[in-house]
Design a protein around this motif. Structure first.
Motif, short mmCIF file in Angstrom:
data_model
loop_
_atom_site.label_atom_id
_atom_site.label_comp_id
_atom_site.label_asym_id
_atom_site.label_seq_id
_atom_site.Cartn_x
_atom_site.Cartn_y
_atom_site.Cartn_z
N PHE A 1 54.62 16.75 -120.28
CA PHE A 1 55.02 15.47 -119.71
C PHE A 1 54.52 14.28 -120.52
CE2 PHE A 1 54.96 18.36 -116.04
CZ PHE A 1 56.27 18.20 -115.63
N GLU A 2 53.86 14.53 -121.64
CA GLU A 2 53.25 13.46 -122.41
C GLU A 2 54.25 12.40 -122.86
OE1 GLU A 2 51.22 14.01 -126.40
OE2 GLU A 2 49.57 14.15 -124.97
N GLU A 3 55.41 12.80 -123.36
CA GLU A 3 56.37 11.81 -123.85
C GLU A 3 57.01 11.02 -122.70
OE1 GLU A 3 60.54 14.02 -124.61
OE2 GLU A 3 58.93 14.60 -125.96
N ASP A 4 57.02 11.57 -121.49
CA ASP A 4 57.58 10.87 -120.34
C ASP A 4 56.49 10.22 -119.49
OD1 ASP A 4 60.16 11.68 -121.00
OD2 ASP A 4 59.91 13.58 -119.95
N GLU A 5 55.26 10.22 -119.97
CA GLU A 5 54.14 9.74 -119.17
C GLU A 5 54.31 8.28 -118.75
OE1 GLU A 5 49.33 10.26 -119.19
OE2 GLU A 5 50.40 10.34 -121.08
N LEU A 6 54.71 7.42 -119.66
CA LEU A 6 54.87 6.01 -119.32
C LEU A 6 55.95 5.83 -118.24
CD1 LEU A 6 54.17 3.06 -119.82
CD2 LEU A 6 55.88 3.04 -121.62
N THR A 7 57.05 6.56 -118.38
CA THR A 7 58.12 6.48 -117.38
C THR A 7 57.62 6.94 -116.01
OG1 THR A 7 59.73 6.94 -119.11
CG2 THR A 7 60.47 7.25 -116.84
N LEU A 8 56.86 8.04 -115.99
CA LEU A 8 56.33 8.54 -114.73
C LEU A 8 55.36 7.55 -114.10
CD1 LEU A 8 55.72 12.26 -115.73
CD2 LEU A 8 57.46 11.40 -114.16
N ILE A 9 54.51 6.93 -114.91
CA ILE A 9 53.56 5.96 -114.39
C ILE A 9 54.28 4.74 -113.82
CG2 ILE A 9 51.76 4.30 -115.08
CD1 ILE A 9 50.76 6.49 -117.03
N LEU A 10 55.28 4.23 -114.55
CA LEU A 10 56.03 3.06 -114.07
C LEU A 10 56.82 3.38 -112.81
CD1 LEU A 10 57.30 1.58 -117.46
CD2 LEU A 10 55.45 0.72 -116.00
N ALA A 11 57.45 4.55 -112.77
CA ALA A 11 58.21 4.93 -111.58
C ALA A 11 57.28 5.09 -110.38
CB ALA A 11 58.98 6.23 -111.83
N GLY B 1 54.38 3.60 -109.94
CA GLY B 1 53.92 2.27 -109.54
C GLY B 1 54.97 1.52 -108.75
N PHE B 2 56.23 1.62 -109.18
CA PHE B 2 57.31 0.93 -108.48
C PHE B 2 57.51 1.51 -107.08
CE2 PHE B 2 61.88 0.61 -107.46
CZ PHE B 2 61.98 -0.78 -107.39
N LEU B 3 57.51 2.84 -106.97
CA LEU B 3 57.68 3.46 -105.66
C LEU B 3 56.50 3.15 -104.74
CD1 LEU B 3 59.17 6.91 -106.71
CD2 LEU B 3 60.36 5.01 -105.61
N GLY B 4 55.29 3.11 -105.30
CA GLY B 4 54.12 2.74 -104.51
C GLY B 4 54.20 1.30 -104.02
N PHE B 5 54.69 0.42 -104.88
CA PHE B 5 54.87 -0.98 -104.49
C PHE B 5 55.86 -1.10 -103.34
CE2 PHE B 5 57.27 -4.98 -105.05
CZ PHE B 5 56.24 -5.89 -104.86
#
Length: 129
Positions: free
Chosen positions: A68-78, A80-84
């Protein structure tokens, strides 16, 4: 060389390259048969399952992290957005604003569709038409 067949004659390089090229070209047509055979013969599924069950959670995370390393930023942003969004909905429910907002939307939809409070279509009088 094995191909000499004990006769002492070695085929030319062009023949070997041609045979190898044709074999490589035909190989993808036969892989669908090889995968289940190799999995069954080597017991890969069972071996992987038992080895993964024996892993500690830290070791398991080290195995999954590169995937998941290459998709890590996408997962973190998604995340964060869903948590918001979840936080906004929770705050709206706690303060009552969410219920007020949703009831206004329901009334607007009913008016737009010409529905009364019971969900039935309102009959318009001749003066309204």
């Amino acid at each position: 060389c094995v191909l000499a067949g004990g006769v002492g004659v070695l085929p030319g390089g062009g023949l070997l390259n041609g045979v190898a090229s044709r074999a490589i070209a035909k190989l993808p047509n036969h892989l669908h048969v090889l995968h289940p055979y190799v999995d069954k013969t080597l017991g890969l599924q069972e071996t992987l399952r038992t080895q993964m069950e024996r892993m500690t959670s830290a070791k398991f995370e080290r195995v999954l992290h590169p995937i998941f390393e290459e998709d890590e930023l996408t997962l973190i942003l998604a995340g964060g957005f869903l948590g918001f969004l979840a936080g906004l909905v929770q705050q709206g429910i706690e303060t009552g604003y969410f219920w007020e907002w949703s009831s206004r939307r329901v009334e607007w939809i009913r008016k737009t569709l010409g529905l009364g409070g019971s969900g039935e279509k309102e009959e318009k009088s001749p003066q309204q038409i």
